[in-house]
Design an enzyme around this catalytic site. Sequence first.
Site, PDB file in Angstrom:
ATOM      1  N   ASP A   7      23.753   4.581   3.461  1.00  0.00           N
ATOM      2  CA  ASP A   7      22.564   4.996   4.236  1.00  0.00           C
ATOM      3  C   ASP A   7      22.240   6.240   3.908  1.00  0.00           C
ATOM      4  OD1 ASP A   7      21.176   5.901   6.213  1.00  0.00           O
ATOM      5  OD2 ASP A   7      22.543   5.775   7.820  1.00  0.00           O
ATOM      6  N   LYS A  69      14.299  13.967   1.528  1.00  0.00           N
ATOM      7  CA  LYS A  69      13.820  12.362   1.752  1.00  0.00           C
ATOM      8  C   LYS A  69      12.429  12.297   2.158  1.00  0.00           C
ATOM      9  CE  LYS A  69      15.265   8.155   4.130  1.00  0.00           C
ATOM     10  NZ  LYS A  69      16.101   7.661   5.037  1.00  0.00           N
ATOM     11  N   GLU A 146      16.213  -0.002   7.548  1.00  0.00           N
ATOM     12  CA  GLU A 146      17.446   0.752   8.442  1.00  0.00           C
ATOM     13  C   GLU A 146      17.442   0.104   9.740  1.00  0.00           C
ATOM     14  OE1 GLU A 146      16.264   4.841   8.257  1.00  0.00           O
ATOM     15  OE2 GLU A 146      16.942   5.208   6.193  1.00  0.00           O
ATOM     16  N   ASP A 168      15.461   4.083  16.305  1.00  0.00           N
ATOM     17  CA  ASP A 168      16.296   4.735  15.485  1.00  0.00           C
ATOM     18  C   ASP A 168      15.587   6.291  15.266  1.00  0.00           C
ATOM     19  OD1 ASP A 168      17.410   6.248  13.408  1.00  0.00           O
ATOM     20  OD2 ASP A 168      17.464   4.604  11.883  1.00  0.00           O
TER      21      ASP A 168
END
Length: 562
Positions: A7, A69, A146, A168
């Site tokens: 992850d 990211k 994800e 999320d």
Amino acid sequence: MTILAIDLGTTNSACAVWRDNDVVFIPNKLGEFLTPSVVGIDDKGEILVGQGAKERLITHPNMTVAVFKRLMGTSHKVAIHKTSFTAVELSSLVIKSLKEDAEAFLNSTIDEAVISVPAYFNDNQRYATKKAGELAGLRVGRLINEPTAAAMAYGLHEKKEGIFVIVDLGGGTLDVTVLEFFEGVMQVHASAGDNYLGGEDFVEAMVDAALKAHGLKRADMTPEETHQLSMKMETAKRRISGPEQLVSYTVAGTSYSSKIDTEWFNRTATPLLIRIQKPVESAVRDAGLSLTEIDEVVLVGGATRLSVVRSAVGRIFKKLPACTIDPDFAIVKGGAVQAGLVQKSAALDDLVLTDVCPFTLGVDAVDEVNGQFVEVFSPIIERNTTVPVSRVSRYYTVQDNQTEIVTRVFQGEHRKPSKNVYLGSLRSSVPRNKAHQEAIDVRFSYDMNGILDVDVTVVSTGRTYNKVIKNSPASLSDDEFNKSLERLQKLKFHPRESERNRALMARGERLFETALGEERSAIAALISGFEAVLNRQNAMEISKAQEEFEQALEQFDLEEWH
Ligand code: ADP
Ligand code: MG
């Protein structure tokens, strides 16, 4: 063969493997299961990854980078000291560190990985993630969305059937996915999200609100002061459901403090909470459902620990969200389940996974409107189509004696091709003929990894042209890849065994910088004492001193909150 599930988060990363029919989480060298996605260079020019680097964000802001990211899929470079890195390179350093942790823990080498990406990542970002894995020496067999991973962890465990929505909220991204789990088949119906909404934004809002109350602005602060205030607000945020807190900080050298309680926080967070609604509604609408048809809402990501987030999501669905799986590890757990699937583990035989393509994929075409040619985006695979998928569309020549058709591939939702993301192009030759007499069939095949294969067949000649889209603006060419690899191989890594000492020293230095007066001298004494033990190089003594030093630092970290 062991496949590492990763992850790769904006804020934190984690890894796990599938072993003996179960998920095994991998601890890092500090014994923790979450590794901050932070990369730095230490004073000796060696690379630091994780908590050791994170501690240095304040003390060495020019030597440390985080939140990269968000730059995945762009060619933007970030400088650490005198070296500049792409987001792919920085991510590869995080992956490499996770890989080493796993190899040390499992006592075997690992060469393959499943990496999770936000559902909203476009092709460029997905390629970038694959490349990051490859740069770290891992073959990336699969990328997994994800929320899909989180759903797998959840669905498999609970053996429940029905329609789920996964919300999320991580450090920097919000992903909403609608999926159905039925008779062992997991079908993702739709996903939507906000790439610029996460737990960090709550901290930023807290900083802004505190400054505003004193009539201050961010521009008044030095970068160190801003970092320090953000870190204090981060801690305050995690304790926000507890008693009122007093946060003290300096702005341009002058001391200030702010009283912070739950009510203040809820008010500050409101504009961010409102932003959760839109992606939720659009995912549910794209799935052809209404909010009342959702059986269960699942919360994932560190920021969903905030009770205001839970209640905001609850209000949208008029339903209490489920959070039975630790929101920090749901994704990596699902990733490990996926790795188990790839390893063809018998225990998972009856679980089938389907996924969706997150953006519409199409080509630019020419439309004739009142004798005028206008360029339009012609979708071939609509967003949220279940993948793997293969679709074909026919396009005709627009001019007499045209000998070539250029197929330009785009990804996005805008009517004008130029407003979408350009992915690449493919030329095909057609025989001379009158306008509209020659045609090509354009076939798009989109696979589970979000990778697009374009096939063009000229209808009259049968000639075919193929392209796997690789030369999108921000993806790496082989040459660039090799150059990156060479550069990264030259970097010196901090020796594993001293990692905990580094992280402790960095934490001490950070506390020293933020403390004043007596507290500061006490921290200085602790640091010197620990340094002295390290210099004596006695393993037993070091291990004991680590414990003591850590406990003492813990006290100082807590004492900021009276
Ligand atoms: P990502 O997937 O983006 O790496 P995570 O899922 O690890 O992010 O979530 C990180 C975010 O969760 C951070 O913004 C952090 O502040 C927040 N967070 C973690 N623990 C808590 C907590 N106990 N209370 C509130 N927020 C938390
Ligand atoms: Mg995450």
